[in-house]
Design a protein around this motif. Structure first.
Motif, PDB file in Angstrom:
ATOM      1  N   ILE A   4       0.846  -1.193   0.000  1.00 11.65           N
ATOM      2  CA  ILE A   4       0.000   0.000   0.000  1.00 11.65           C
ATOM      3  C   ILE A   4       0.880   1.242   0.000  1.00 11.65           C
ATOM      4  O   ILE A   4       1.508   1.586   1.002  1.00 11.65           O
ATOM      5  CB  ILE A   4      -0.942   0.024   1.219  1.00 11.65           C
ATOM      6  CG1 ILE A   4      -1.848  -1.208   1.221  1.00 11.65           C
ATOM      7  CG2 ILE A   4      -1.784   1.291   1.218  1.00 11.65           C
ATOM      8  CD1 ILE A   4      -2.755  -1.315   2.419  1.00 11.65           C
ATOM      9  N   ARG A   5       0.951   1.894  -1.148  1.00  8.53           N
ATOM     10  CA  ARG A   5       1.692   3.155  -1.266  1.00  8.53           C
ATOM     11  C   ARG A   5       0.683   4.295  -1.259  1.00  8.53           C
ATOM     12  O   ARG A   5      -0.111   4.456  -2.186  1.00  8.53           O
ATOM     13  CB  ARG A   5       2.511   3.169  -2.539  1.00  8.53           C
ATOM     14  CG  ARG A   5       3.685   2.186  -2.532  1.00  8.53           C
ATOM     15  CD  ARG A   5       4.463   2.274  -3.821  1.00  8.53           C
ATOM     16  NE  ARG A   5       4.876   3.672  -4.093  1.00  8.53           N
ATOM     17  CZ  ARG A   5       5.389   4.073  -5.253  1.00  8.53           C
ATOM     18  NH1 ARG A   5       5.532   3.215  -6.247  1.00  8.53           N
ATOM     19  NH2 ARG A   5       5.739   5.337  -5.427  1.00  8.53           N
ATOM     20  N   GLU A   6       0.700   5.083  -0.184  1.00 12.20           N
ATOM     21  CA  GLU A   6      -0.325   6.101   0.026  1.00 12.20           C
ATOM     22  C   GLU A   6      -0.293   7.205  -1.024  1.00 12.20           C
ATOM     23  O   GLU A   6      -1.271   7.923  -1.201  1.00 12.20           O
ATOM     24  CB  GLU A   6      -0.183   6.688   1.438  1.00 12.20           C
ATOM     25  CG  GLU A   6      -0.402   5.643   2.528  1.00 12.20           C
ATOM     26  CD  GLU A   6      -0.364   6.235   3.923  1.00 12.20           C
ATOM     27  OE1 GLU A   6      -0.315   7.470   4.037  1.00 12.20           O
ATOM     28  OE2 GLU A   6      -0.392   5.454   4.887  1.00 12.20           O
ATOM     29  N   THR A  27      -7.652   1.139   3.175  1.00  8.66           N
ATOM     30  CA  THR A  27      -7.340   1.717   1.865  1.00  8.66           C
ATOM     31  C   THR A  27      -8.361   2.770   1.458  1.00  8.66           C
ATOM     32  O   THR A  27      -8.004   3.832   0.922  1.00  8.66           O
ATOM     33  CB  THR A  27      -7.272   0.615   0.789  1.00  8.66           C
ATOM     34  OG1 THR A  27      -6.320  -0.376   1.190  1.00  8.66           O
ATOM     35  CG2 THR A  27      -6.863   1.198  -0.551  1.00  8.66           C
ATOM     36  N   LEU A  28      -9.624   2.502   1.703  1.00  4.48           N
ATOM     37  CA  LEU A  28     -10.670   3.484   1.385  1.00  4.48           C
ATOM     38  C   LEU A  28     -10.430   4.782   2.146  1.00  4.48           C
ATOM     39  O   LEU A  28     -10.634   5.875   1.605  1.00  4.48           O
ATOM     40  CB  LEU A  28     -12.047   2.912   1.732  1.00  4.48           C
ATOM     41  CG  LEU A  28     -12.597   1.855   0.762  1.00  4.48           C
ATOM     42  CD1 LEU A  28     -13.771   1.115   1.383  1.00  4.48           C
ATOM     43  CD2 LEU A  28     -13.007   2.504  -0.558  1.00  4.48           C
ATOM     44  N   GLY A  29      -9.996   4.661   3.392  1.00  7.99           N
ATOM     45  CA  GLY A  29      -9.694   5.850   4.177  1.00  7.99           C
ATOM     46  C   GLY A  29      -8.523   6.624   3.620  1.00  7.99           C
ATOM     47  O   GLY A  29      -8.522   7.862   3.612  1.00  7.99           O
ATOM     48  N   ASN A  54     -19.161  -2.554   7.361  1.00 16.58           N
ATOM     49  CA  ASN A  54     -18.113  -1.600   7.723  1.00 16.58           C
ATOM     50  C   ASN A  54     -17.379  -1.081   6.487  1.00 16.58           C
ATOM     51  O   ASN A  54     -16.966   0.083   6.440  1.00 16.58           O
ATOM     52  CB  ASN A  54     -17.126  -2.252   8.687  1.00 16.58           C
ATOM     53  CG  ASN A  54     -17.758  -2.607  10.012  1.00 16.58           C
ATOM     54  OD1 ASN A  54     -18.526  -1.831  10.568  1.00 16.58           O
ATOM     55  ND2 ASN A  54     -17.459  -3.790  10.518  1.00 16.58           N
ATOM     56  N   VAL A  55     -17.230  -1.950   5.504  1.00 14.18           N
ATOM     57  CA  VAL A  55     -16.629  -1.524   4.234  1.00 14.18           C
ATOM     58  C   VAL A  55     -17.571  -0.558   3.528  1.00 14.18           C
ATOM     59  O   VAL A  55     -17.138   0.479   3.002  1.00 14.18           O
ATOM     60  CB  VAL A  55     -16.331  -2.746   3.336  1.00 14.18           C
ATOM     61  CG1 VAL A  55     -15.846  -2.283   1.955  1.00 14.18           C
ATOM     62  CG2 VAL A  55     -15.273  -3.645   3.986  1.00 14.18           C
ATOM     63  N   ARG A  56     -18.853  -0.895   3.523  1.00 19.87           N
ATOM     64  CA  ARG A  56     -19.842  -0.006   2.883  1.00 19.87           C
ATOM     65  C   ARG A  56     -19.849   1.369   3.562  1.00 19.87           C
ATOM     66  O   ARG A  56     -19.913   2.410   2.889  1.00 19.87           O
ATOM     67  CB  ARG A  56     -21.251  -0.622   2.945  1.00 19.87           C
ATOM     68  CG  ARG A  56     -21.395  -1.939   2.228  1.00 19.87           C
ATOM     69  CD  ARG A  56     -22.853  -2.272   1.922  1.00 19.87           C
ATOM     70  NE  ARG A  56     -23.714  -2.284   3.087  1.00 19.87           N
ATOM     71  CZ  ARG A  56     -23.905  -3.319   3.898  1.00 19.87           C
ATOM     72  NH1 ARG A  56     -23.244  -4.456   3.680  1.00 19.87           N
ATOM     73  NH2 ARG A  56     -24.737  -3.258   4.931  1.00 19.87           N
ATOM     74  N   ALA A  57     -19.787   1.363   4.882  1.00 18.92           N
ATOM     75  CA  ALA A  57     -19.808   2.629   5.631  1.00 18.92           C
ATOM     76  C   ALA A  57     -18.587   3.483   5.291  1.00 18.92           C
ATOM     77  O   ALA A  57     -18.700   4.704   5.100  1.00 18.92           O
ATOM     78  CB  ALA A  57     -19.863   2.347   7.129  1.00 18.92           C
ATOM     79  N   GLN A  58     -17.436   2.849   5.200  1.00 18.37           N
ATOM     80  CA  GLN A  58     -16.214   3.595   4.859  1.00 18.37           C
ATOM     81  C   GLN A  58     -16.268   4.095   3.415  1.00 18.37           C
ATOM     82  O   GLN A  58     -15.804   5.203   3.117  1.00 18.37           O
ATOM     83  CB  GLN A  58     -14.983   2.720   5.059  1.00 18.37           C
ATOM     84  CG  GLN A  58     -13.661   3.433   4.800  1.00 18.37           C
ATOM     85  CD  GLN A  58     -13.449   4.636   5.695  1.00 18.37           C
ATOM     86  OE1 GLN A  58     -13.438   4.527   6.913  1.00 18.37           O
ATOM     87  NE2 GLN A  58     -13.293   5.813   5.094  1.00 18.37           N
TER      88      GLN A  58
END
Length: 289
Positions: A4-6, A27-29, A54-58
């Motif tokens: 994961i490269r931001e 990652t979504l964040g 929780n994924v949907r919420a993010q």
């Protein structure tokens, strides 16, 4: 596992396809704060229908930060999601996007079973310049915002709609509605208030319900509180006695005298205070010679 490269939007998009849901959420964040986040809009939208809530919420939260109007239709669909946090984040996102066309779709959220969702809907509707076109809409808005004083000041209130919120999941909503019904002296609320008072397992709520009955007053309120004053539960007896004292009804004196030997100290103290309140009220209302 994909590294994961931001700062690399393509790497972030690839990371969304990792099996671990925690990685997806993280990652979504990160995508939400990436300068090229709009390149990931289609991928993020697709996660509004992902199995994990929780994924949907993010995903909904990230779409709000991205701010693309391309997400509006999908976020409107998420207003009906089964998960509270998803609905909440979808409403917030639509507000951040300034999706004025979504106002008619957000408005029904004022009836959501979650007080958090209702409150957020009211805040966003207000932010978007919404004005209720019906008395029902105005009442629902004030309930969502815990604006009890404003409800009391309304020229006309749908009492039946207000009564429905006595059964809300949020104890603070129930307390606010109970006090409002009491101050408005809604007589048909006495029995529902009493039934809840007798069955509630929250002491603060029981106090509010019993006091609401006292505020409405009248013969039925007196009779029901006298019934409650003989209950086997000492706290119910105490609340009933305190409410009888607030009513200051002379007809309650003899029953209260009978309770001066109650086996509970707190009840006995309340009985003495209630008797004194009624006596003081009688003295004030006796005309001087």
């Amino acid at each position: 596992m994909v590294e994961i490269r931001e700062d690399d939007i393509n790497a972030l998009i690839a990371s969304l396809h990792e099996k671990d849901d925690a990685v997806k959420i993280y990652t979504l964040g990160i995508i939400a704060d990436n300068s090229k986040r709009e390149q990931a809009i289609d991928e993020v939208i697709s996660f509004l229908s992902y199995p994990n809530e929780n994924v949907r919420a993010q995903a909904a939260k990230t779409l709000g930060k991205i701010g693309s109007r391309k997400a509006i239709d999908s976020l409107v669909i998420s207003l009906h999601d089964s998960a509270e946090e998803v609905r909440l984040n979808a409403i917030t996102a639509l507000g951040r996007i300034e999706a004025y066309q979504a106002i008619p779709f957000i408005e029904p959220s004022l009836k959501d079973y979650s007080s958090k969702v209702r409150n957020e809907a009211a805040l966003i509707l207000d932010f978007l310049g919404w004005n209720p076109e019906t008395l029902e809409g105005e009442l629902l808005f004030y309930i969502a915002r815990f604006k009890w004083e404003e409800i009391i000041e309304l020229e006309k209130v749908d009492e039946d709609l207000l009564l429905q919120f006595l059964y809300d999941e949020d104890c603070e909503v129930v307390k606010g509605v109970a006090e409002t019904l009491g101050r408005m002296k809604v007589e048909k609320a006495i029995q529902p208030l009493f039934d809840l008072f007798m069955s509630a397992d929250n002491k603060d709520l029981q106090v509010s319900l019993s006091q609401a009955i006292a505020l409405i007053g009248g013969e039925k309120a007196l009779d029901l509180l006298l019934v409650a004053s003989t209950d086997e539960n000492w706290f119910i007896r105490k609340c009933a006695v305190d409410a009888l004292g607030e009513m200051k009804d002379l007809l309650a004196l003899n029953p209260l005298f009978d309770m001066m030997k109650d086996d509970n100290l707190y009840v006995r103290k309340s009985v003495m205070k209630a008797i004194q309140k009624i006596r003081d009220s009688v003295r004030r209302n006796v005309p001087e010679n």
